[in-house]
Design a protein around this motif. Sequence first.
Motif, PDB file in Angstrom:
ATOM      1  N   LEU A 156     -14.364 -17.280 -23.934  1.00  0.00           N
ATOM      2  CA  LEU A 156     -13.638 -16.299 -24.746  1.00  0.00           C
ATOM      3  C   LEU A 156     -14.446 -16.052 -26.011  1.00  0.00           C
ATOM      4  CD1 LEU A 156     -10.105 -17.992 -24.427  1.00  0.00           C
ATOM      5  CD2 LEU A 156     -11.105 -16.249 -22.936  1.00  0.00           C
ATOM      6  N   PHE A 157     -14.757 -14.809 -26.291  1.00  0.00           N
ATOM      7  CA  PHE A 157     -15.532 -14.444 -27.481  1.00  0.00           C
ATOM      8  C   PHE A 157     -14.663 -13.618 -28.423  1.00  0.00           C
ATOM      9  CE2 PHE A 157     -18.803 -14.848 -24.191  1.00  0.00           C
ATOM     10  CZ  PHE A 157     -19.756 -15.630 -24.827  1.00  0.00           C
ATOM     11  N   ASP A 158     -14.884 -13.785 -29.732  1.00  0.00           N
ATOM     12  CA  ASP A 158     -14.204 -12.896 -30.670  1.00  0.00           C
ATOM     13  C   ASP A 158     -15.039 -11.627 -30.845  1.00  0.00           C
ATOM     14  OD1 ASP A 158     -16.218 -13.357 -32.504  1.00  0.00           O
ATOM     15  OD2 ASP A 158     -15.040 -14.684 -33.797  1.00  0.00           O
ATOM     16  N   ILE A 159     -14.594 -10.747 -31.742  1.00  0.00           N
ATOM     17  CA  ILE A 159     -15.275  -9.448 -31.884  1.00  0.00           C
ATOM     18  C   ILE A 159     -16.720  -9.602 -32.361  1.00  0.00           C
ATOM     19  CG2 ILE A 159     -14.513  -9.010 -34.285  1.00  0.00           C
ATOM     20  CD1 ILE A 159     -14.408  -6.335 -31.564  1.00  0.00           C
ATOM     21  N   ASP A 160     -17.005 -10.725 -33.064  1.00  0.00           N
ATOM     22  CA  ASP A 160     -18.391 -10.975 -33.526  1.00  0.00           C
ATOM     23  C   ASP A 160     -19.184 -11.800 -32.517  1.00  0.00           C
ATOM     24  OD1 ASP A 160     -17.855  -9.608 -35.863  1.00  0.00           O
ATOM     25  OD2 ASP A 160     -17.053 -11.401 -36.848  1.00  0.00           O
ATOM     26  N   GLY A 203      -7.140 -13.313 -30.501  1.00  0.00           N
ATOM     27  CA  GLY A 203      -8.421 -12.992 -31.145  1.00  0.00           C
ATOM     28  C   GLY A 203      -9.548 -12.774 -30.146  1.00  0.00           C
ATOM     29  N   VAL A 204      -9.209 -12.800 -28.842  1.00  0.00           N
ATOM     30  CA  VAL A 204     -10.260 -12.654 -27.820  1.00  0.00           C
ATOM     31  C   VAL A 204     -10.608 -11.169 -27.662  1.00  0.00           C
ATOM     32  CG1 VAL A 204     -10.872 -13.056 -25.401  1.00  0.00           C
ATOM     33  CG2 VAL A 204      -9.461 -14.725 -26.621  1.00  0.00           C
ATOM     34  N   ALA A 205     -11.847 -10.846 -27.998  1.00  0.00           N
ATOM     35  CA  ALA A 205     -12.298  -9.456 -27.870  1.00  0.00           C
ATOM     36  C   ALA A 205     -13.047  -9.241 -26.559  1.00  0.00           C
ATOM     37  CB  ALA A 205     -13.190  -9.086 -29.045  1.00  0.00           C
ATOM     38  N   LYS A 253     -18.537 -14.609 -31.326  1.00  0.00           N
ATOM     39  CA  LYS A 253     -18.502 -16.056 -31.561  1.00  0.00           C
ATOM     40  C   LYS A 253     -17.571 -16.676 -30.519  1.00  0.00           C
ATOM     41  CE  LYS A 253     -19.572 -16.099 -36.449  1.00  0.00           C
ATOM     42  NZ  LYS A 253     -18.996 -16.034 -37.778  1.00  0.00           N
ATOM     43  N   VAL A 254     -17.961 -17.835 -30.045  1.00  0.00           N
ATOM     44  CA  VAL A 254     -17.188 -18.468 -28.974  1.00  0.00           C
ATOM     45  C   VAL A 254     -15.875 -19.021 -29.527  1.00  0.00           C
ATOM     46  CG1 VAL A 254     -17.198 -20.323 -27.261  1.00  0.00           C
ATOM     47  CG2 VAL A 254     -19.284 -19.059 -27.737  1.00  0.00           C
ATOM     48  N   ILE A 255     -14.786 -18.648 -28.859  1.00  0.00           N
ATOM     49  CA  ILE A 255     -13.472 -19.208 -29.206  1.00  0.00           C
ATOM     50  C   ILE A 255     -13.209 -20.414 -28.312  1.00  0.00           C
ATOM     51  CG2 ILE A 255     -10.988 -18.763 -29.291  1.00  0.00           C
ATOM     52  CD1 ILE A 255     -11.715 -15.772 -29.738  1.00  0.00           C
ATOM     53  N   PHE A 256     -13.467 -20.212 -27.038  1.00  0.00           N
ATOM     54  CA  PHE A 256     -13.270 -21.301 -26.082  1.00  0.00           C
ATOM     55  C   PHE A 256     -14.139 -21.044 -24.851  1.00  0.00           C
ATOM     56  CE2 PHE A 256     -10.898 -23.313 -22.506  1.00  0.00           C
ATOM     57  CZ  PHE A 256     -10.995 -24.615 -22.940  1.00  0.00           C
TER      58      PHE A 256
END
Lengths: 385, 122
Positions: free
Chosen positions: A81-85, A124-126, A87-90
């Motif tokens: 899972l990546f955010d809009i930037d 927050g997952v983009a 960056k790894v969320i999970f």
Amino acid sequence: MYPSEKRSLYRFLIIYLLSTFILFALGAYIFYTYEKHHIFDQQKQLLNTQGLKLRHQLMILHKKLDTQLPFVVNKPYQSVLFDIDKKVIFATYDEIQEPNISKQYYIQDTYLVHIAVMDPYYLGVAYLLVRTLINQEKINDIRLKILLFMFVAGWFFLIIGYFLGKIFISPMRKSIEMMNHFIQDTTHELNTPISTILTNLELIETLYKCPAKKEMKRIEIASKTLSRIYDDLTYLRLNYNSNKEIIALDMLLLIQERLLYFSASIESKGIELEQSLEEGVIVEIDRDDAIRLIDNLLSNAIKYNQIGGNLSVKMWHNGVSIKDSGIGIDPKRLKSIFERFQRANKSEGGFGIGLYIVDQIVQSYSFVLDIKSKLQEGTTVIIRW
Amino acid sequence: MVKYISLFILFTTLLLSKQPINKPLQKDCLACHIKYSIPSEMIYRRYLMKYSSKDRIRQKIFEYIKNPNQEKSIMPKPFFLKFKMKESSLLNDIRIKEQIDSFILYYDVKERFFVPTSSLAQ
């Protein structure tokens, strides 16, 4: 099978098999690409379904926002899972690479990757990345099938090609056989009168004092020329299956003997002969082959020489050179003069088989032949053994 | 009644949370949220859903706290029919940013994700 027949068959087979191979390779490539895409499409569909499930899961988790967020990813799938930037969320695996968000599906190493762009961004997952190993087993199976098909088809077309080639060259075989029969009949008819002329000439010279010496010489030269043509034609006809007798031959004795044989022709053309022959040069060769080799080179050097020209015969431990001051050979024709029935100058007699025989002998003994020529200056033929 | 229920939910959430509440955050921010039953978790969820990354959320919350108005708020207009608009913060920027970080950290989803064992066994 005759050498020319063999060459034609090989050429036909090469062209036939090569064109068939290219055609089949193209077909196999199209088939392989289509099948591979089909496998990928199936996997893409499954990835997409998995992506939708994960998206739904995120939506439910987002609504609850519990202290624990269980993220269920069924095997064989993995997810990040990546955010809009970006960056790894999970992530459910390590060694995460940056996602290529411009593509919905792409191949990364051995994985097929699916990127689902989320809107709205639940938790927050983009970008939701789902990947699975490419079904290499199925792809390998297709490759194996193609290879097997190409192998079987290759053998099949080789066999078909062989029989087609045989049919294709059968008119050529008939022509060669016809020519051989003609040569056989002609040589048979020529042999007796030539032998009679030469024997009687010797008898006249020995027993009677003939006043017409000049005319007698001319008859001798003409008869020897005929005799040589006879020998060449017989050699051509028989050399495919004759038994060669390889002996240690003293080349000095042989060349001197052949120069004596051609002495009448040399004298009649007023050619100045220069000799430089090393003693004790022994070559393992069949005597008839050696005679045909030297005779044809000497005959050409005399035939195409100028009146009052030069002829130089040199021999050293591993070679012989015959140089004339004749008409020379056009550089463009140097490559083709060893072909059968090729003549340097049609004003002179002959069938154009001399250098062909020389080349055949040179090849069969793995000698090296070098020919240098300048128009109107002369030709030098060097043979190294 | 609604107020008590909201308070109960908030306290339960805080109790169950693994992340301990930062005391200055409670004093500077959450105290009012509890007092007026303002649903901070819902607010954070909306921030997450709209801005995704922590940096962007941090920036948007800061902008709102510095100058609270309906345009800068993440909540819809009807929300302000029930809850009054907050006044501009009297805290300095550094302190605000610290509290925003604590707020984000408290609700951070990153540490909450896990793969269930049943899923791994498949």
